[in-house]
Write a protein that holds these residues in place. Structure first.
Motif, PDB file in Angstrom:
ATOM      1  N   LEU A 151      -5.009   9.733  76.101  1.00 59.18           N
ATOM      2  CA  LEU A 151      -3.905   9.620  75.105  1.00 59.18           C
ATOM      3  C   LEU A 151      -3.232  10.187  74.530  1.00 59.18           C
ATOM      4  O   LEU A 151      -2.325  10.740  75.260  1.00 59.18           O
ATOM      5  CB  LEU A 151      -5.141  10.645  74.546  1.00 59.18           C
ATOM      6  CG  LEU A 151      -6.545  10.685  74.226  1.00 59.18           C
ATOM      7  CD1 LEU A 151      -7.250  11.370  72.917  1.00 59.18           C
ATOM      8  CD2 LEU A 151      -6.788   9.060  73.110  1.00 59.18           C
ATOM      9  N   PRO A 152      -2.224   9.616  73.891  1.00 59.02           N
ATOM     10  CA  PRO A 152      -1.129   9.426  73.890  1.00 59.02           C
ATOM     11  C   PRO A 152      -0.548  10.812  73.083  1.00 59.02           C
ATOM     12  O   PRO A 152      -1.697  11.330  72.681  1.00 59.02           O
ATOM     13  CB  PRO A 152      -0.070   8.514  72.622  1.00 59.02           C
ATOM     14  CG  PRO A 152      -1.620   8.205  71.938  1.00 59.02           C
ATOM     15  CD  PRO A 152      -2.783   8.478  73.250  1.00 59.02           C
ATOM     16  N   GLU A 153       0.446  11.447  73.570  1.00 61.14           N
ATOM     17  CA  GLU A 153       1.024  12.811  73.520  1.00 61.14           C
ATOM     18  C   GLU A 153       2.508  12.312  72.838  1.00 61.14           C
ATOM     19  O   GLU A 153       3.133  11.766  72.699  1.00 61.14           O
ATOM     20  CB  GLU A 153       1.246  13.979  75.325  1.00 61.14           C
ATOM     21  CG  GLU A 153      -0.003  14.338  75.252  1.00 61.14           C
ATOM     22  CD  GLU A 153      -0.620  14.532  76.735  1.00 61.14           C
ATOM     23  OE1 GLU A 153       0.766  15.765  76.878  1.00 61.14           O
ATOM     24  OE2 GLU A 153      -1.008  14.643  77.626  1.00 61.14           O
ATOM     25  N   HIS A 154       3.247  13.698  71.887  1.00 64.59           N
ATOM     26  CA  HIS A 154       4.658  13.433  71.403  1.00 64.59           C
ATOM     27  C   HIS A 154       4.710  12.671  70.852  1.00 64.59           C
ATOM     28  O   HIS A 154       5.203  11.140  71.271  1.00 64.59           O
ATOM     29  CB  HIS A 154       5.217  14.191  72.249  1.00 64.59           C
ATOM     30  CG  HIS A 154       5.378  15.254  73.450  1.00 64.59           C
ATOM     31  ND1 HIS A 154       4.405  14.794  74.624  1.00 64.59           N
ATOM     32  CD2 HIS A 154       5.665  16.573  73.568  1.00 64.59           C
ATOM     33  CE1 HIS A 154       5.196  16.377  75.375  1.00 64.59           C
ATOM     34  NE2 HIS A 154       5.281  17.062  73.899  1.00 64.59           N
ATOM     35  N   ARG A 155       4.158  12.291  69.756  1.00 64.34           N
ATOM     36  CA  ARG A 155       3.475  10.974  69.168  1.00 64.34           C
ATOM     37  C   ARG A 155       4.317  10.069  68.520  1.00 64.34           C
ATOM     38  O   ARG A 155       4.912  11.219  67.463  1.00 64.34           O
ATOM     39  CB  ARG A 155       1.856  11.099  68.309  1.00 64.34           C
ATOM     40  CG  ARG A 155       0.988  11.084  69.351  1.00 64.34           C
ATOM     41  CD  ARG A 155      -0.451  11.046  68.657  1.00 64.34           C
ATOM     42  NE  ARG A 155      -1.751  11.879  69.773  1.00 64.34           N
ATOM     43  CZ  ARG A 155      -1.872  13.046  69.603  1.00 64.34           C
ATOM     44  NH1 ARG A 155      -1.713  14.170  68.757  1.00 64.34           N
ATOM     45  NH2 ARG A 155      -2.940  13.343  70.519  1.00 64.34           N
ATOM     46  N   ASN A 156       4.536   9.194  68.748  1.00 70.49           N
ATOM     47  CA  ASN A 156       5.625   7.793  67.560  1.00 70.49           C
ATOM     48  C   ASN A 156       4.283   7.683  66.818  1.00 70.49           C
ATOM     49  O   ASN A 156       3.240   7.367  67.282  1.00 70.49           O
ATOM     50  CB  ASN A 156       6.404   6.811  68.895  1.00 70.49           C
ATOM     51  CG  ASN A 156       7.249   7.447  69.605  1.00 70.49           C
ATOM     52  OD1 ASN A 156       7.800   8.925  69.089  1.00 70.49           O
ATOM     53  ND2 ASN A 156       7.320   7.097  70.553  1.00 70.49           N
ATOM     54  N   TYR A 157       4.411   6.970  65.331  1.00 68.21           N
ATOM     55  CA  TYR A 157       3.321   5.752  65.224  1.00 68.21           C
ATOM     56  C   TYR A 157       4.390   4.603  64.180  1.00 68.21           C
ATOM     57  O   TYR A 157       5.742   5.458  63.485  1.00 68.21           O
ATOM     58  CB  TYR A 157       2.770   6.809  64.430  1.00 68.21           C
ATOM     59  CG  TYR A 157       3.453   7.256  63.358  1.00 68.21           C
ATOM     60  CD1 TYR A 157       4.023   6.931  61.761  1.00 68.21           C
ATOM     61  CD2 TYR A 157       4.044   9.062  62.991  1.00 68.21           C
ATOM     62  CE1 TYR A 157       4.233   8.468  60.516  1.00 68.21           C
ATOM     63  CE2 TYR A 157       4.482   9.625  62.484  1.00 68.21           C
ATOM     64  CZ  TYR A 157       4.790   9.648  60.894  1.00 68.21           C
ATOM     65  OH  TYR A 157       5.216   9.530  60.161  1.00 68.21           O
ATOM     66  N   THR A 158       3.479   4.077  63.957  1.00 72.31           N
ATOM     67  CA  THR A 158       3.681   2.764  62.598  1.00 72.31           C
ATOM     68  C   THR A 158       1.992   2.888  61.728  1.00 72.31           C
ATOM     69  O   THR A 158       1.229   2.550  63.103  1.00 72.31           O
ATOM     70  CB  THR A 158       4.190   1.486  63.418  1.00 72.31           C
ATOM     71  OG1 THR A 158       5.441   1.760  64.529  1.00 72.31           O
ATOM     72  CG2 THR A 158       4.034   0.624  62.527  1.00 72.31           C
ATOM     73  N   VAL A 159       2.782   2.225  61.045  1.00 72.50           N
ATOM     74  CA  VAL A 159       1.867   1.876  59.652  1.00 72.50           C
ATOM     75  C   VAL A 159       2.087   1.412  58.890  1.00 72.50           C
ATOM     76  O   VAL A 159       3.312   1.309  58.433  1.00 72.50           O
ATOM     77  CB  VAL A 159       1.536   3.110  58.982  1.00 72.50           C
ATOM     78  CG1 VAL A 159       0.466   4.697  59.899  1.00 72.50           C
ATOM     79  CG2 VAL A 159       2.695   3.914  58.378  1.00 72.50           C
ATOM     80  N   GLY A 160       1.263   0.288  58.683  1.00 69.52           N
ATOM     81  CA  GLY A 160       1.802  -0.271  57.666  1.00 69.52           C
ATOM     82  C   GLY A 160       1.029  -1.424  56.673  1.00 69.52           C
ATOM     83  O   GLY A 160      -0.865  -0.698  57.225  1.00 69.52           O
ATOM     84  N   ILE A 161       0.586  -2.123  55.494  1.00 69.60           N
ATOM     85  CA  ILE A 161       0.136  -2.869  54.703  1.00 69.60           C
ATOM     86  C   ILE A 161       0.242  -4.382  54.344  1.00 69.60           C
ATOM     87  O   ILE A 161       1.740  -4.629  54.538  1.00 69.60           O
ATOM     88  CB  ILE A 161       0.013  -1.655  53.479  1.00 69.60           C
ATOM     89  CG1 ILE A 161      -1.546  -2.326  52.108  1.00 69.60           C
ATOM     90  CG2 ILE A 161       0.651  -1.225  52.472  1.00 69.60           C
ATOM     91  CD1 ILE A 161      -1.934  -1.701  51.295  1.00 69.60           C
ATOM     92  N   GLU A 162      -0.101  -5.227  54.300  1.00 70.72           N
ATOM     93  CA  GLU A 162       0.191  -6.630  54.226  1.00 70.72           C
ATOM     94  C   GLU A 162      -1.043  -7.677  53.529  1.00 70.72           C
ATOM     95  O   GLU A 162      -1.826  -7.032  52.559  1.00 70.72           O
ATOM     96  CB  GLU A 162      -0.202  -7.396  55.843  1.00 70.72           C
ATOM     97  CG  GLU A 162       0.776  -7.353  56.654  1.00 70.72           C
ATOM     98  CD  GLU A 162       0.260  -7.753  57.574  1.00 70.72           C
ATOM     99  OE1 GLU A 162       0.956  -8.087  58.673  1.00 70.72           O
ATOM    100  OE2 GLU A 162      -0.641  -8.464  58.360  1.00 70.72           O
ATOM    101  N   HIS A 163      -0.244  -8.436  52.812  1.00 69.61           N
ATOM    102  CA  HIS A 163      -1.422  -8.715  51.401  1.00 69.61           C
ATOM    103  C   HIS A 163      -0.575 -10.562  51.596  1.00 69.61           C
ATOM    104  O   HIS A 163       0.820 -10.930  51.936  1.00 69.61           O
ATOM    105  CB  HIS A 163      -0.423  -8.364  50.129  1.00 69.61           C
ATOM    106  CG  HIS A 163      -1.346  -9.589  49.437  1.00 69.61           C
ATOM    107  ND1 HIS A 163      -0.600 -10.695  48.461  1.00 69.61           N
ATOM    108  CD2 HIS A 163      -2.082  -9.617  48.514  1.00 69.61           C
ATOM    109  CE1 HIS A 163      -0.652 -10.518  47.179  1.00 69.61           C
ATOM    110  NE2 HIS A 163      -2.067 -10.590  47.558  1.00 69.61           N
TER     111      HIS A 163
END
Length: 482
Positions: free
Chosen positions: A326-338
């Protein structure tokens, strides 16, 4: 080593006398083809994984033959016709083209789509396809390219089909994950590496019923070579693998892993790389530093209908890999589309947020856990360009975008983007830097070719420069296929 792999691939290709009938994959340049594919996923027309670019055509082609037009709503008609048209073009056995590019300023941050990372360029390419082998030769002459290359062979490849697998020697871009702006593991931001890649051709599930819950699945693995800048002429090998699956309609899950190894300033050879694959780091500083700079990510996307509207939500979680899978020292991306469409047009809008603010080491020698590394002087880069998120390390970004495409080929997009560089960065010139950007793009047919133009406007400010710097750029290209 990569050159030797390419020679082997060529030799294998010569053992086949039959020609292939379709290009094996969809590349990571066409934002409008991507939005049509994604809308068809939300309606259950396409049932195969579609977040690993290049996307293999075979599974999508099979899905298109099973479409029940009487059950498909009017809103998806344009998307269906668009993808079918792209498939027919991909089935041409021979095709060539030329492309001209001119940019007032090379693009330093590249989202999914066409790359504009040189001041001017002339590209020529030719492709031949047979039953089991396809080859593309592409040569680009550039001026003031971000990669520093005047002559490049980007987009070239040789692919050979073995049963349900494709082996390719290539120099192409990859985009791993559901993001539109910042893929955290592999993206379009850097010029492509020379690599040898193995990919599943048809992502249909084949196997025992006991494991059928996995659904349609895709796997790809590549071994490439990262080159660094002219000031520090070094290189290292690069390994990447991705597994993605669609266990039920509309849901796609992905797991990716990358590793840098065999750098010029390291004394480890390829045999030691077994530690990467089995998850062991038995080296002198393993309690502090992952010596191979292994990164992993988990991503998910769910597409469906909500109140009669096509919607999707997605996210990616990435970080360094040291003590588990599993990833440690985490980066992230979140999004929503229509998505909204009719028989003659399609509109996609999205809101995406990315955060790469992570720090390892102590206060005297901080470094980013994934994109900077003490054992790799140029970090997670190829020719001084980030191969993951375009905003690089210790930053956060918010993008609101909308893109429109209609039947006659006319298309346009608009983006509002905010980027903030965090104080934790090691680059003093980037501390507390803020960028506000507006980007507009348009395309239509001109002189039997495709003309594209985009403009970017914005301002940049930082603690070291309280006055805002105005930034603007104009970019255009014209492509003719024959």
């Amino acid at each position: 080593m990569i050159k030797r792999y390419s020679v082997i691939a060529c030799a294998v290709a010569m053992t086949f006398s039959n020609s292939i009938t379709a290009e094996p994959w969809i590349d990571s340049k066409d934002i409008y083809l991507r939005q049509s594919i994604e809308q068809l996923v939300s309606y259950g027309v396409i049932k195969h994984p579609v977040t690993s670019y290049p996307i293999m055509w075979q599974g999508i082609a099979n899905d298109l033959t099973d479409v029940n037009l009487s059950k498909l709503p009017k809103e998806a008609e344009f998307a269906l016709n668009h993808v079918r048209h792209a498939l027919r073009f991909a089935q041409k056995s021979v095709r060539s083209g030329i492309k001209l590019k001119a940019n007032s300023k090379p693009n330093e941050q590249q989202a999914f789509g066409e790359r504009y990372q040189e001041q001017a360029a002339l590209q020529g390419y030719s492709m031949m396809m047979g039953e089991r082998v396809t080859a593309k030769v592409s040569v680009q002459v550039s001026n003031d390219a971000n990669s520093g290359k005047k002559i490049a062979y980007d987009d070239s490849y040789l692919a050979v089909i073995f049963g349900n697998w494709v082996m390719s020697g290539e120099k192409i871009n990859h985009w791993w994950g559901p993001a539109n702006e910042n893929a955290l593991m592999l993206s379009n931001n850097a010029s492509p590496m020379k690599a040898l890649r193995l990919t599943r051709l048809n992502s249909d599930y084949f196997g025992p019923n006991l494991l059928s819950f996995i659904g349609n699945w895709q796997f790809t693995a590549l071994l490439g070579e990262q080159k660094h800048n002219k000031q520090t002429p070094s290189s290292n090998k690069f390994f990447g693998a991705r597994f993605s699956t669609s266990p039920f309609q509309g849901l796609e899950l992905g797991y990716s892993q990358t590793a840098q190894f065999d750098a010029n300033n390291q004394d480890h050879d390829f045999a030691d790389f077994n530690n990467v694959l089995i998850g062991k780091n038995k080296f002198k500083n393993d309690s502090i530093i992952n010596e191979y700079n292994q990164l992993v990510s988990l991503d998910a996307k769910y597409s469906s209908q909500l109140f009669g509207q096509s919607m999707a939500v997605y996210g990616e979680l990435a970080g360094d890999k040291q003590n588990s899978m599993l990833p440690e020292h985490r980066n992230y991306t979140v999004g929503i589309e229509h998505y909204f469409g009719q028989a003659d047009y399609l509109v996609k809008s999205y809101l995406e947020y990315t955060n790469t603010q992570q720090q390892c080491g102590d206060n005297t020698q901080p470094y980013h856990c994934g994109y900077q590394h003490p054992y790799f002087a140029d970090g997670y880069q190829h020719h001084s360009q980030n191969i993951g998120a375009s905003i690089a390390e210790n930053a956060k970004s918010m993008t609101l975008a909308s893109q429109y495409h209609q039947t006659n080929g006319i298309a346009a997009y608009a983006k509002l983007r905010f980027i903030e560089q965090d104080q934790a960065t090691n680059n003093p010139l980037a501390k507390n830097q803020k960028r506000y950007q507006i980007e507009l793009g348009y395309q239509q047919g001109v002189f039997n070719g495709l003309w594209q133009v985009s403009a970017q406007f914005g301002k940049q400010e930082s603690d070291l420069n309280p006055k805002s710097d105005r930034i603007s750029a104009l970019r255009t290209s014209w492509e003719y296929r024959f």
